[in-house]
Design a protein around this motif. Structure first.
Motif, PDB file in Angstrom:
ATOM      1  N   ILE A  96       0.840  -1.207   0.000  1.00 16.10           N
ATOM      2  CA  ILE A  96       0.000   0.000   0.000  1.00 16.10           C
ATOM      3  C   ILE A  96       0.872   1.254   0.000  1.00 16.10           C
ATOM      4  CG2 ILE A  96      -1.653   1.356   1.351  1.00 16.10           C
ATOM      5  CD1 ILE A  96      -2.863  -1.304   2.293  1.00 16.10           C
ATOM      6  N   ALA A  97       1.917   1.263   0.811  1.00 14.08           N
ATOM      7  CA  ALA A  97       2.815   2.419   0.859  1.00 14.08           C
ATOM      8  C   ALA A  97       3.447   2.658  -0.509  1.00 14.08           C
ATOM      9  CB  ALA A  97       3.897   2.200   1.904  1.00 14.08           C
ATOM     10  N   THR A  98       3.830   1.588  -1.187  1.00 11.48           N
ATOM     11  CA  THR A  98       4.455   1.704  -2.508  1.00 11.48           C
ATOM     12  C   THR A  98       3.463   2.221  -3.543  1.00 11.48           C
ATOM     13  OG1 THR A  98       5.982  -0.094  -1.981  1.00 11.48           O
ATOM     14  CG2 THR A  98       5.672   0.431  -4.308  1.00 11.48           C
ATOM     15  N   LEU A  99       2.252   1.689  -3.519  1.00  9.57           N
ATOM     16  CA  LEU A  99       1.232   2.135  -4.465  1.00  9.57           C
ATOM     17  C   LEU A  99       0.896   3.607  -4.265  1.00  9.57           C
ATOM     18  CD1 LEU A  99      -1.197  -0.934  -4.507  1.00  9.57           C
ATOM     19  CD2 LEU A  99       0.498  -0.293  -6.235  1.00  9.57           C
ATOM     20  N   ARG A 100       0.845   4.064  -3.013  1.00  9.32           N
ATOM     21  CA  ARG A 100       0.566   5.472  -2.751  1.00  9.32           C
ATOM     22  C   ARG A 100       1.722   6.356  -3.200  1.00  9.32           C
ATOM     23  NH1 ARG A 100      -3.842   7.625  -2.916  1.00  9.32           N
ATOM     24  NH2 ARG A 100      -3.312   9.293  -1.468  1.00  9.32           N
ATOM     25  N   PHE A 101       2.922   5.859  -3.059  1.00  5.84           N
ATOM     26  CA  PHE A 101       4.096   6.629  -3.480  1.00  5.84           C
ATOM     27  C   PHE A 101       4.076   6.851  -4.992  1.00  5.84           C
ATOM     28  CE2 PHE A 101       8.499   6.569  -5.136  1.00  5.84           C
ATOM     29  CZ  PHE A 101       8.984   7.716  -4.532  1.00  5.84           C
ATOM     30  N   VAL A 102       3.856   5.788  -5.771  1.00 10.25           N
ATOM     31  CA  VAL A 102       3.880   5.940  -7.223  1.00 10.25           C
ATOM     32  C   VAL A 102       2.620   6.630  -7.742  1.00 10.25           C
ATOM     33  CG1 VAL A 102       5.423   3.972  -7.561  1.00 10.25           C
ATOM     34  CG2 VAL A 102       2.944   3.610  -7.637  1.00 10.25           C
TER      35      VAL A 102
END
Length: 409
Positions: A96-102
């Motif tokens: 989730i953190a990665t998806l929000r970052f990109v």
């Protein structure tokens, strides 16, 4: 004590006193980081999933079904074990953190408040998860054709959707803005006045990437970037296993389409220069541009949905490559599994055939996030490449003509 020893001892004491004091860390993490399940967006997502599915989908840029499938695929690569010191960050939280970052392009310092993960930890988690996304999805969602039958399947879509026969893909490249790495100097500094890495791609008729190559420094000559790719080297050495002329329509060379940044090749078509064009050349240019527009739209969709491309990515070059490759394969995943929500019809360019106009897709609104390559120069073009293009010019102006092309050219 001997006077000499006394002086040496005094000097030692003074040196020790002058050494900077090491700051003693009284705790290993801020207290609210320890209560990640309470303070992070995990709680919010549970609420959205149950009561506001549209907001949930917008938050993650995908439906829950697609997210869960993605989580299952990447978990073996990113799952960590708990230790006696602390509880590991779960694969779900990492993804989730990665998806929000990109998806948002937010800084790590900003992202820590919604993830309850320190920026230092996010700087490790995000590239690692991006690398896992690429490895987990690439074979299924970005398979480069390797047989003549697979190339013919790609070409069938181009002919069916865009009335362009014998086409294996549309080629283009873009500059991705980056923050200059430490000691990078002018290595990444391009002619447009900013630091960048170059993303080269081939796209099929469905706006899906079938090949991506990222990592060439922005200082490199734009027209020469394609020549450094594995694709071009295999094309030049005839190792792509392309369909032969006895398998293609009209017995023409199997081709790729590109713009003026690339050199004409026996297997690569590009438009004629605007100066001195005949009506037949204008028709050809329209037909090539119509097929080539899929790659331009694919880049536009990518940057519209993954706002990280609207920022200067502040990571080391190898980590930026991981982020970009993950975004490209996620684009394909969402095109194949969430097409209606990910790319509604208004997202891409459309043709008003009666009016003779191109209706711009909504991705074109605002400033361009990905910067085009510089127009190249035609040098040392082989006679075979010119003859091949002339065959397509003749075809598009005779048996291969479409009724509306005179209005659009």
């Amino acid at each position: 004590m001997d006077p000499d020893k006394r002086k040496a001892f005094a000097a030692l004491v003074i040196c020790e006193a002058m050494k900077p004091k090491k700051r003693k860390k009284s705790f290993w993490a801020k207290e609210w980081y320890k209560n990640r399940d309470t303070y992070s967006h995990i709680t919010l997502l549970k609420e959205l999933k149950e009561n506001n599915p549209d907001d949930y989908k917008n938050y993650l840029r995908m439906s829950d079904d697609v997210f869960q499938d993605l989580l299952v695929a990447v978990t073996p690569f990113i799952e960590k074990k708990d230790t006696v010191m602390r509880k590991a960050i779960s694969p779900e939280q990492r993804l989730i953190a990665t998806l929000r970052f990109v998806a948002t392009g937010r800084s790590l310092e900003d992202l820590k408040y919604s993830t309850a993960v320190s920026p230092q930890c996010l700087g490790v988690i995000i590239p690692e998860t991006c690398r896992a996304i690429w490895h987990a999805l690439r074979d299924k969602y970005m398979k480069f054709p390797s047989t003549q039958e697979e190339w013919l399947a790609v070409a069938a879509d181009f002919e069916g959707y865009w009335n362009f026969p014998n086409c294996g893909g549309a080629i283009d490249g873009k500059h991705i803005r980056i923050t200059c790495p430490s000691k990078g100097g002018s290595y990444y500094y391009n002619y447009k006045g900013f630091n960048s890495l170059i993303l080269m791609a081939i796209v099929n008729a469905n706006y899906e990437f079938i090949m991506v190559d990222v990592g060439k420094n922005g200082r490199m000559s734009d027209s020469g970037v394609i020549q450094t790719t594995t694709f071009y080297q295999k094309l030049h050495q005839k190792e792509l296993n392309l369909p032969t002329t006895d398998m293609t329509k009209e017995g023409f060379n199997f081709v790729f389409v590109g713009d003026d940044a690339f050199a004409l090749h026996e297997h690569l078509l590009k438009p004629f220069p605007q100066k001195g064009m005949t009506p037949q050349m204008r028709i050809f240019n329209y037909r090539v541009s119509r097929a080539r527009r899929v790659v331009e739209n694919a880049f536009g969709i990518l940057a519209n949905r993954f706002r990280i491309f609207h920022t200067a990515i502040n990571m080391t070059a190898d980590k930026i490559e991981d982020v970009v490759m993950a975004c490209c394969v996620l684009h394909n995943l969402l095109r194949m599994n969430n097409k209606a929500a990910y790319t509604p019809p208004v997202m891409v360019d459309r043709e008003d055939i009666e009016g003779g106009n191109i209706i711009p897709g909504v991705w074109r609104e605002g400033n361009a996030a990905l910067v085009p390559l510089q127009v190249g120069q035609n040098r040392n073009v082989s006679s075979g490449a010119k003859e091949n293009r002339d065959k397509y010019v003749a075809y598009f102006n005779s048996t291969g003509a479409v009724p509306w092309q005179n209005n659009m050219a």
